[in-house]
Design an enzyme around this catalytic site. Structure first.
Site, PDB file in Angstrom:
ATOM      1  N   GLU A  98       0.805  -1.215   0.000  1.00 38.27           N
ATOM      2  CA  GLU A  98       0.000   0.000   0.000  1.00 38.27           C
ATOM      3  C   GLU A  98       0.842   1.270   0.000  1.00 38.27           C
ATOM      4  O   GLU A  98       1.963   1.278   0.477  1.00 38.27           O
ATOM      5  CB  GLU A  98      -0.917  -0.002   1.230  1.00 38.27           C
ATOM      6  CG  GLU A  98      -1.901  -1.158   1.181  1.00 38.27           C
ATOM      7  CD  GLU A  98      -2.866  -1.205   2.365  1.00 38.27           C
ATOM      8  OE1 GLU A  98      -4.017  -1.560   2.133  1.00 38.27           O
ATOM      9  OE2 GLU A  98      -2.477  -0.893   3.497  1.00 38.27           O
ATOM     10  N   CYS A 111       3.254   8.511   1.606  1.00 38.36           N
ATOM     11  CA  CYS A 111       3.826   7.522   2.511  1.00 38.36           C
ATOM     12  C   CYS A 111       3.965   6.222   1.717  1.00 38.36           C
ATOM     13  O   CYS A 111       2.976   5.651   1.277  1.00 38.36           O
ATOM     14  CB  CYS A 111       2.862   7.363   3.691  1.00 38.36           C
ATOM     15  SG  CYS A 111       3.349   6.084   4.838  1.00 38.36           S
ATOM     16  N   CYS A 118       6.502  -7.230   6.714  1.00 40.02           N
ATOM     17  CA  CYS A 118       7.624  -6.797   7.547  1.00 40.02           C
ATOM     18  C   CYS A 118       7.982  -7.936   8.491  1.00 40.02           C
ATOM     19  O   CYS A 118       7.102  -8.665   8.947  1.00 40.02           O
ATOM     20  CB  CYS A 118       7.243  -5.557   8.358  1.00 40.02           C
ATOM     21  SG  CYS A 118       8.641  -4.798   9.227  1.00 40.02           S
ATOM     22  N   CYS A 122       6.871  -5.728  15.419  1.00 40.95           N
ATOM     23  CA  CYS A 122       6.515  -4.781  16.485  1.00 40.95           C
ATOM     24  C   CYS A 122       5.079  -5.106  16.921  1.00 40.95           C
ATOM     25  O   CYS A 122       4.195  -5.306  16.090  1.00 40.95           O
ATOM     26  CB  CYS A 122       6.613  -3.345  15.974  1.00 40.95           C
ATOM     27  SG  CYS A 122       8.299  -2.925  15.474  1.00 40.95           S
ATOM     28  N   CYS A 125       1.837  -3.071  15.614  1.00 47.00           N
ATOM     29  CA  CYS A 125       1.763  -2.692  14.196  1.00 47.00           C
ATOM     30  C   CYS A 125       1.031  -3.761  13.394  1.00 47.00           C
ATOM     31  O   CYS A 125       1.329  -4.952  13.502  1.00 47.00           O
ATOM     32  CB  CYS A 125       3.164  -2.477  13.631  1.00 47.00           C
ATOM     33  SG  CYS A 125       3.148  -2.024  11.883  1.00 47.00           S
ATOM     34  N   CYS A 346      -1.182   5.475  10.318  1.00 48.96           N
ATOM     35  CA  CYS A 346       0.072   4.803  10.686  1.00 48.96           C
ATOM     36  C   CYS A 346      -0.210   3.443  11.306  1.00 48.96           C
ATOM     37  O   CYS A 346      -1.031   3.336  12.217  1.00 48.96           O
ATOM     38  CB  CYS A 346       0.815   5.595  11.751  1.00 48.96           C
ATOM     39  SG  CYS A 346       1.177   7.260  11.308  1.00 48.96           S
TER      40      CYS A 346
HETATM   41  N1  SAH Z   1       9.364   0.117   9.820  1.00 52.73           N
HETATM   42  C1  SAH Z   1       9.545   1.516   9.910  1.00 52.73           C
HETATM   43  C2  SAH Z   1       8.542   2.341   9.116  1.00 52.73           C
HETATM   44  C3  SAH Z   1       7.071   1.957   9.155  1.00 52.73           C
HETATM   45  S1  SAH Z   1       5.966   2.467  10.362  1.00 52.73           S
HETATM   46  C4  SAH Z   1       9.539   1.936  11.358  1.00 52.73           C
HETATM   47  O1  SAH Z   1       9.297   1.107  12.212  1.00 52.73           O
HETATM   48  O2  SAH Z   1       9.830   3.080  11.653  1.00 52.73           O
HETATM   49  C5  SAH Z   1       5.758   4.153  10.527  1.00 52.73           C
HETATM   50  C6  SAH Z   1       5.437   4.528  11.979  1.00 52.73           C
HETATM   51  O3  SAH Z   1       4.114   4.109  12.403  1.00 52.73           O
HETATM   52  C7  SAH Z   1       6.397   3.877  12.937  1.00 52.73           C
HETATM   53  O4  SAH Z   1       6.844   4.777  13.894  1.00 52.73           O
HETATM   54  C8  SAH Z   1       5.552   2.797  13.556  1.00 52.73           C
HETATM   55  O5  SAH Z   1       6.071   2.361  14.767  1.00 52.73           O
HETATM   56  C9  SAH Z   1       4.220   3.504  13.677  1.00 52.73           C
HETATM   57  N2  SAH Z   1       3.113   2.581  13.921  1.00 52.73           N
HETATM   58  C10 SAH Z   1       3.061   1.265  13.681  1.00 52.73           C
HETATM   59  N3  SAH Z   1       1.869   0.756  14.058  1.00 52.73           N
HETATM   60  C11 SAH Z   1       1.147   1.777  14.540  1.00 52.73           C
HETATM   61  C12 SAH Z   1      -0.179   1.887  15.041  1.00 52.73           C
HETATM   62  N4  SAH Z   1      -0.988   0.843  15.092  1.00 52.73           N
HETATM   63  N5  SAH Z   1      -0.603   3.109  15.436  1.00 52.73           N
HETATM   64  C13 SAH Z   1       0.201   4.183  15.326  1.00 52.73           C
HETATM   65  N6  SAH Z   1       1.448   4.149  14.848  1.00 52.73           N
HETATM   66  C14 SAH Z   1       1.926   2.954  14.459  1.00 52.73           C
END
Ligand code: SAH
Length: 372
Positions: A98, A111, A118, A122, A125, A346
């Site tokens: 996406e 974005c 991935c 985390c 996420c 995000c």
């Molecule tokens: N892998 C990279 C980039 C992708 S995520 C990274 O980890 O930085 C972009 C941002 O969104 C990151 O800071 C991630 O931690 C955050 N993010 C992931 N899941 C989220 C969620 N459910 N709500 C809000 N932010 C989230």
């Protein structure tokens, strides 16, 4: 009819300048033609060789036969009530990734994704839940920006190039796809490429420390780091790569990056999870960690997705957290949630991913798909 195998067309999108020069030379043309091609493809967003009018006719005909400008195919496109747009792009017959466009009065931020899925796992996420399938190619990475400019240009927007800022905050960990991401960053910032200033291209990482050092030697783009916790114990749980590269090591790499790149500051992303990482005491610990360094903290209200055990922090808790930071002289902002009605916010990007990782980061720290 000839028995010769069909000539495979070379996708010129995503080739570095030396690679494109080599290709042009192979066709018997002067290498400077590569500069013209770059400028047509990226600056003007031209997708047809026939329309590149300052190239010799014979050369254009050769290009039509031997080359192509191939961008990812759009599977679906959605628009949010707030104007945010999301596209699902084809990775192969069964999988998709996406990209999201966030319009604001003074800029348009795209974005983009760097991987199909991935591997970093985390816990908060949604992409992590899909698992990991493969790295996107450089053509697929720059193709997202190319495509968005085309899509938005044809949808009646007054500006010629709708994308003024690019953030690698979509699906995937960009530094785990270093080999394909770095040439894309060069194409974004090169003055014959998309010609975006380094401040308008942001790479966000969960904290692959060795790759931060490598990146510092390669390109100068803005760096965002997903911190999300003020201590190792909690960060181990939220961002499991922390078990390999704990906070102190990560921060050292960040300050090194700024020194090498003459950067202004690093943005630290901090997702606000109710009752997990959002207490005033945690804000104070965070402030101690970053105080005296060129750091900006971007608080991201958690965006929920099906099956998650987390909840978004209440607005007053987010406000209090921010104030604790401000009182200690730090710069802190709260990220406005955009596009959540179409799951474009995000951490909500899920795409369609067939997991190929046998060992995920959750339990054991082996098997991370990091490309050299
Ligand atoms: N892998 C990279 C980039 C992708 S995520 C990274 O980890 O930085 C972009 C941002 O969104 C990151 O800071 C991630 O931690 C955050 N993010 C992931 N899941 C989220 C969620 N459910 N709500 C809000 N932010 C989230």
């Amino acid at each position: 009819m000839s028995d010769a195998p069909p000539i495979e067309r070379e996708n010129l999108l995503g080739l570095t300048r030396p690679e494109l020069e080599a290709f042009v030379r192979e066709l018997g043309s002067e290498p400077f033609r590569a500069r013209q091609l770059w400028s047509w493809m990226y600056k003007r967003g031209e997708g047809r060789f026939e329309s590149m009018t300052d190239l010799a006719k014979a050369f254009r005909a050769q290009l039509v036969e031997r080359a192509e400008i191939r961008v990812p195919e759009i599977v679906t496109s959605q628009q949010s009530a707030d104007g945010t747009r999301k596209w699902l792009l084809r990775a192969d017959a069964k999988q998709a990734f996406e990209m999201v466009f966030i319009p604001e009065p003074d800029r348009g931020t795209l974005c983009i994704s760097s991987q199909v899925g991935c591997a970093l796992d985390c816990s908060f996420c949604s992409t992590a839940q899909q698992g990991f399938n493969r790295n996107l190619t450089t053509a697929e990475i720059v193709g997202q920006v190319w495509l968005a400019n085309r899509e938005l240009g044809t949808s009646g927007l007054p500006v010629e190039r709708a994308v003024t800022n690019v953030v690698l905050m979509g699906m995937g960990e960009p530094l785990a796809n270093f080999r394909n991401v770095v040439p894309a960053l060069r194409i974004f910032t090169d003055d014959l490429g998309f010609d975006l200033s380094r401040r308008r291209v942001t790479l966000s990482t969960s904290g692959l420390v060795p790759q931060i050092y490598k990146l510092a030697e390669e390109v100068n783009v803005a760096l965002a780091v997903s911190l999300h916790a003020p201590d190792d114990e909690l960060r181990n749980e939220l961002v499991p790569i922390n078990r390999l590269h704990p906070i102190a090591e990560l921060l050292e790499a960040c300050w090194h990056y700024l020194d090498e790149q003459n950067g202004r500051s690093i943005t630290f992303e901090y997702v606000m999870l109710d009752g997990v990482n959002d207490s005033p005491a945690q804000a104070r610990t965070l402030a101690k960690l970053l105080k005296g360094h060129p750091a900006k903290i971007n608080l991201i209200p958690f965006n929920p997705f099906p099956g998650t055990r987390y909840k978004r922090s209440a607005a007053p808790a987010i406000q209090r957290f921010k104030e604790e930071l401000l009182e200690r002289g730090l710069i802190a902002t709260v990220r406005r949630t955009r596009g959540d009605d179409i799951d474009a916010a995000c951490g909500q990007l899920a795409g369609r991913v067939i997991d190929r990782t046998t060992v995920r980061l959750g339990n054991k720290l082996i098997g991370v798909a990091v490309q050299p």
